[in-house]
Each structure stands twice: as C-alpha cells, then as structure tokens.
Design an enzyme around this catalytic site. Structure first.
Site, PDB file in Angstrom:
ATOM      1  N   SER A  73       7.934  -0.066  -7.001  1.00 22.74           N
ATOM      2  CA  SER A  73       7.786   0.388  -5.632  1.00 22.74           C
ATOM      3  C   SER A  73       7.091   1.753  -5.602  1.00 22.74           C
ATOM      4  O   SER A  73       5.977   1.885  -6.104  1.00 22.74           O
ATOM      5  CB  SER A  73       9.171   0.398  -4.965  1.00 22.74           C
ATOM      6  OG  SER A  73       9.075   0.561  -3.581  1.00 22.74           O
TER       7      SER A  73
ATOM      8  N   HIS B 287       5.068  -3.791  -4.174  1.00 21.35           N
ATOM      9  CA  HIS B 287       5.426  -4.645  -3.036  1.00 21.35           C
ATOM     10  C   HIS B 287       5.176  -3.873  -1.751  1.00 21.35           C
ATOM     11  O   HIS B 287       4.917  -2.672  -1.774  1.00 21.35           O
ATOM     12  CB  HIS B 287       6.881  -5.138  -3.111  1.00 21.35           C
ATOM     13  CG  HIS B 287       7.909  -4.060  -3.058  1.00 21.35           C
ATOM     14  ND1 HIS B 287       9.257  -4.324  -3.110  1.00 21.35           N
ATOM     15  CD2 HIS B 287       7.818  -2.703  -2.946  1.00 21.35           C
ATOM     16  CE1 HIS B 287       9.942  -3.197  -3.036  1.00 21.35           C
ATOM     17  NE2 HIS B 287       9.089  -2.203  -2.931  1.00 21.35           N
TER      18      HIS B 287
END
Length: 198
Positions: free
Chosen positions: A98, A123
């Site tokens: 992330s 993501h």
C-alpha cells in the site's frame, strides 16, 4: 512494549549509549517499519529534514518494512522525500504494501531496491464512512480524488501508462521483488550489500 536494542560506543569522555535507530540515523539510515500513521510520519519527515540540514549533498537510505497505512501520513513522507535535496535510496526488506510500496517507488531512480524475498503490494485506497448521505458523498469524492492522485504518482515513478497502473491497482496486487522490478517500482533486486551502489 517493544524492546529496542542499545549500542554502546567509546568516546573521549567514556562510553555513550544510543538506541539502535538513533545510531543508524547517524549513518543517514531511516527506518519505516510497521503501519504508516501521523506520528510515525512526523518522525520520518523530521529525520529527512534534519539529515538534509546536516549535509544536503550526502545520500540518505530508507529501509522499508511496512503494511501501509494512512494515505495522508504516507503522502507527507512522500512529499518530503521529493522536497529535500539529498538523493534517497529505498530498500524493501520484508514487505512494502500500500503506502509502503509508494514510498519504495519514490526513491531516487536507480537507487530503489528490494531483498529477494520481499513482498510488494499495490492497490487502490480504501476507507469506510458513516453519516448522512451528503457526508458520505463528500468522502466518496475525496477518496476518488486520492485514488487519482496515487495513480499519477505511480505513473511518474514506474514509467507505466496510466491505464496499466489503474488496472494493476484495481484489487490487492501482490508482487515478488522480481515482479516489482519488472513493474518499475524498484530498479534492482539485491542479495548482498555488495550488489548495491549506495
């Protein structure tokens, strides 16, 4: 409670004890470990600014082992990395997921590395909101704006087309170190310190 090892060094006045992270900071090494949140981000930003003030020409190394965290906290670190004059080498050990992967990619081109068994994950941002319908709509627009901003940051640092980045970030996308190199998040997978020129 986390145990932080101490390092004892001889000085002209006897011995001096440092916690291991303070001692490594003297070598211009910054650690990003654990979840990225506001307090941790403030400490990292302060370290970057301190090291720039100490020597604006000398490289900084950033070691990353993070599952990600708060987007705004991560962006404060990202913006400071781009702002300071020293080149910043990034190295993933363990995971950079992330926001951790964005910071890994944000290092100086040619100086972004990962150890062979590192895992990198990208993501789209996520969030949960409660409240009146209008408030939920406001937050939904904001998270879409953040998603767009993060996509462009990945495009800038990976050299990928926007459509590729958007498709790759639609769901959790886990990568090996080699796959992250192919994607452009890192420049090199290293096994030994001798493999890196930092």
């Amino acid at each position: 409670m986390t145990l932080v090892p101490m390092v004892v060094e001889p000085t002209s006045r006897g011995e001096r004890a440092y916690d291991i992270y303070t001692r490594l900071l003297k070598e211009r090494i910054i650690f990003i470990t654990g979840p990225i949140e506001d307090q941790m981000a403030s400490l990292v930003v302060a370290q970057l600014i301190f090291l720039e003030a100490e020597n604006p020409e000398k490289d900084i190394s950033m070691y990353i082992n993070s599952p990600g965290g708060v987007v705004t906290a991560g962006l404060s670190i990202y913006d400071t990395m781009q702002y300071v004059k020293p080149r910043i080498a990034t190295l993933c050990l363990g995971q950079a997921a992330s926001m951790g992967s964005l910071l890994l990619a944000a290092g100086e081109k040619g100086m972004r590395c990962a150890l062979p068994n590192s895992r990198i994950m990208i993501h789209q941002p996520s969030g949960g909101f409660q409240g009146q319908a209008t408030d939920i709509e406001i937050h939904a627009k904001e998270i879409l704006n953040i998603k767009s901003r993060l996509n462009y940051i990945y495009v800038k640092h990976t050299g990928r087309e926007l459509s590729e980045v958007v498709a790759s970030m639609e769901r959790d996308n886990f990568m090996s170190a080699d796959s992250a190199q192919d994607f452009g998040i890192i420049d090199k997978v290293i096994e030994k310190r001798l493999d890196i020129e930092v």
